[in-house]
Design an enzyme around this catalytic site. Sequence first.
Site, PDB file in Angstrom:
ATOM      1  N   HIS A 186     -62.888  -5.009  19.920  1.00 25.85           N
ATOM      2  CA  HIS A 186     -62.676  -4.968  18.177  1.00 25.85           C
ATOM      3  C   HIS A 186     -60.781  -3.942  17.853  1.00 25.85           C
ATOM      4  O   HIS A 186     -60.803  -3.487  16.678  1.00 25.85           O
ATOM      5  CB  HIS A 186     -63.711  -4.689  16.717  1.00 25.85           C
ATOM      6  CG  HIS A 186     -64.521  -5.518  17.269  1.00 25.85           C
ATOM      7  ND1 HIS A 186     -64.670  -6.678  16.115  1.00 25.85           N
ATOM      8  CD2 HIS A 186     -65.928  -5.852  17.775  1.00 25.85           C
ATOM      9  CE1 HIS A 186     -65.745  -7.768  16.954  1.00 25.85           C
ATOM     10  NE2 HIS A 186     -66.560  -6.391  17.516  1.00 25.85           N
ATOM     11  N   SER A 316     -34.145   1.307  25.750  1.00 23.19           N
ATOM     12  CA  SER A 316     -33.112   0.760  24.640  1.00 23.19           C
ATOM     13  C   SER A 316     -31.884   1.389  24.326  1.00 23.19           C
ATOM     14  O   SER A 316     -31.236   1.961  25.068  1.00 23.19           O
ATOM     15  CB  SER A 316     -33.897   1.552  23.350  1.00 23.19           C
ATOM     16  OG  SER A 316     -32.802   1.908  21.708  1.00 23.19           O
ATOM     17  N   LYS A 322     -35.971   6.320  25.736  1.00 25.04           N
ATOM     18  CA  LYS A 322     -37.325   5.278  25.066  1.00 25.04           C
ATOM     19  C   LYS A 322     -37.284   4.655  27.004  1.00 25.04           C
ATOM     20  O   LYS A 322     -36.230   4.050  27.446  1.00 25.04           O
ATOM     21  CB  LYS A 322     -36.808   4.667  23.902  1.00 25.04           C
ATOM     22  CG  LYS A 322     -38.169   3.419  23.892  1.00 25.04           C
ATOM     23  CD  LYS A 322     -37.854   3.019  22.403  1.00 25.04           C
ATOM     24  CE  LYS A 322     -38.739   2.631  22.124  1.00 25.04           C
ATOM     25  NZ  LYS A 322     -39.719   1.248  22.394  1.00 25.04           N
ATOM     26  N   GLU A 329     -44.119  -7.855  28.668  1.00 22.35           N
ATOM     27  CA  GLU A 329     -43.727  -8.532  28.190  1.00 22.35           C
ATOM     28  C   GLU A 329     -42.741  -9.811  28.529  1.00 22.35           C
ATOM     29  O   GLU A 329     -42.807 -10.821  28.010  1.00 22.35           O
ATOM     30  CB  GLU A 329     -41.653  -7.919  27.535  1.00 22.35           C
ATOM     31  CG  GLU A 329     -42.638  -7.263  26.125  1.00 22.35           C
ATOM     32  CD  GLU A 329     -41.373  -5.466  25.454  1.00 22.35           C
ATOM     33  OE1 GLU A 329     -40.416  -5.890  25.840  1.00 22.35           O
ATOM     34  OE2 GLU A 329     -41.657  -4.780  25.212  1.00 22.35           O
TER      35      GLU A 329
END
Length: 480
Positions: A186, A316, A322, A329
């Site tokens: 969960h 980024s 970053k 993805e």
Amino acid sequence: MSRTETDSLGAIEVPANAYWGAQTQRSKLNFAIGSQPMPISVVHALAQVKKAAARVNSRLGELPEDIAKLIEQAADEVISGKLDEHFPLVVWQTGSGTQSNMNVNEVIAGRANEIAGQGIGGKSPVHPNDHVNRAQSSNDCFPTAMHIAALQAIEHDLFPAVKMLRDGLEQQAKRYANLVKTGRTHMMDATPVTFGQELSAFVAQLDYATHAIEATLPAVGQLAQGGTAVGTGLNANANFAENIARELASATKLNLTSAPNKFAALAGHEPLVSLSGGLKTLAVALMKIANDLRLLGSGPRAGLAEVLLPANEPGSSIMPGKVNPTQCEALSMLACQVLGNDVTVNIAASQGHLQLNVFKPVIIHNILESIELMADGCRNFQEHCVAGMQANEQQMADHLENGLMLVTALNRHIGYDNAAKIAKKAYEENLTLRAAAIALELVTDEQFSEWVRPEDMLHPTPSKSTSAKPGSITARRSWS
């Protein structure tokens, strides 16, 4: 420069250097829809059908040997990819694939006639319908090519790529077989697992998906060829269907047989629906793998940060330093596409009307796209993500030590309700589990040390009739 070609509708101008004929030219003009070409693997599979048909028809006395040899020679050039530029048609054409079938017939005939010294194109000595398409119809040729193209893509591309990823994950699972970490259900802290156990689930999921695809392949290997226009086999020799299935099996090294019911093979596409379902299963597994590694790698300071994913490129255009989980993805995006492709296949396959399904091109376009995306995705993910990922062992140890669900080990000794009191007190007062348990006077310090051992929480409780064997998994800290 152009030349004149003819079909049943009359004459039409065709580029002088094109091997195709009138029907291809009409389709090229009438279906300027989208930019998705008919998959070249389908074209090559159609050429394999034409070559096999020429051989079988020659053996059965249905085609002169010299004509058959010319067809075979031209078909080999198509199969090799030498003539790929001569197949300009798109997916969005007639639903039977007739125009692509005729495109192949015309190119083979056009090239064969050139080989025979008669110049490009034309219908003599090799006729695209009477000779190249002998004993065939688009209605059985195209689904046969669909099945062959799908099987070749799976055997030669998809399965090796999935195995590459599967073996890479298994190697990492073995590497971290003994690294204890917090499990999560969960999305919340749960009892411990090892990182190796966590990764082993991915391996098993890929194995299951592979088996799901494999289970569909015998039916996909059943060919419509020999059914001709409506499934009756009109204009084909009675021995043609079985003979061409054997010929194609020999040429492709695939497990191909003649479909037992040609009416179903032309009008329904249940084997490809099942195959698409298997591909969907793989997409679901890939989505799980991508998302889990993305979550485990989140951070580096405000997330889980338990897995260090390779930094392949800056993440980024505005935030310096970053780095993003781009491979995760990409894999999850292509999984979305495959799930959508499966919906298209299901709808298209349901549109078989009477003796023919006329959604064939879109079915095979989506299936082949799914195969290509997942094959490329698996290879890319293994090479640029899984091979270079590392466990952040310190972070895993910190999370494990601070986790509350280690209290589950006390259930068998003090009961669920009392264990829950300990967890609640520890959380609300920011105490360790040990301190909370002792404060509540539910266990002693010695009992806590004996009963709450993460390395003993990674498998079922040993039977009381047997003594537990010492495990190789060791905790990295003294647990409090």
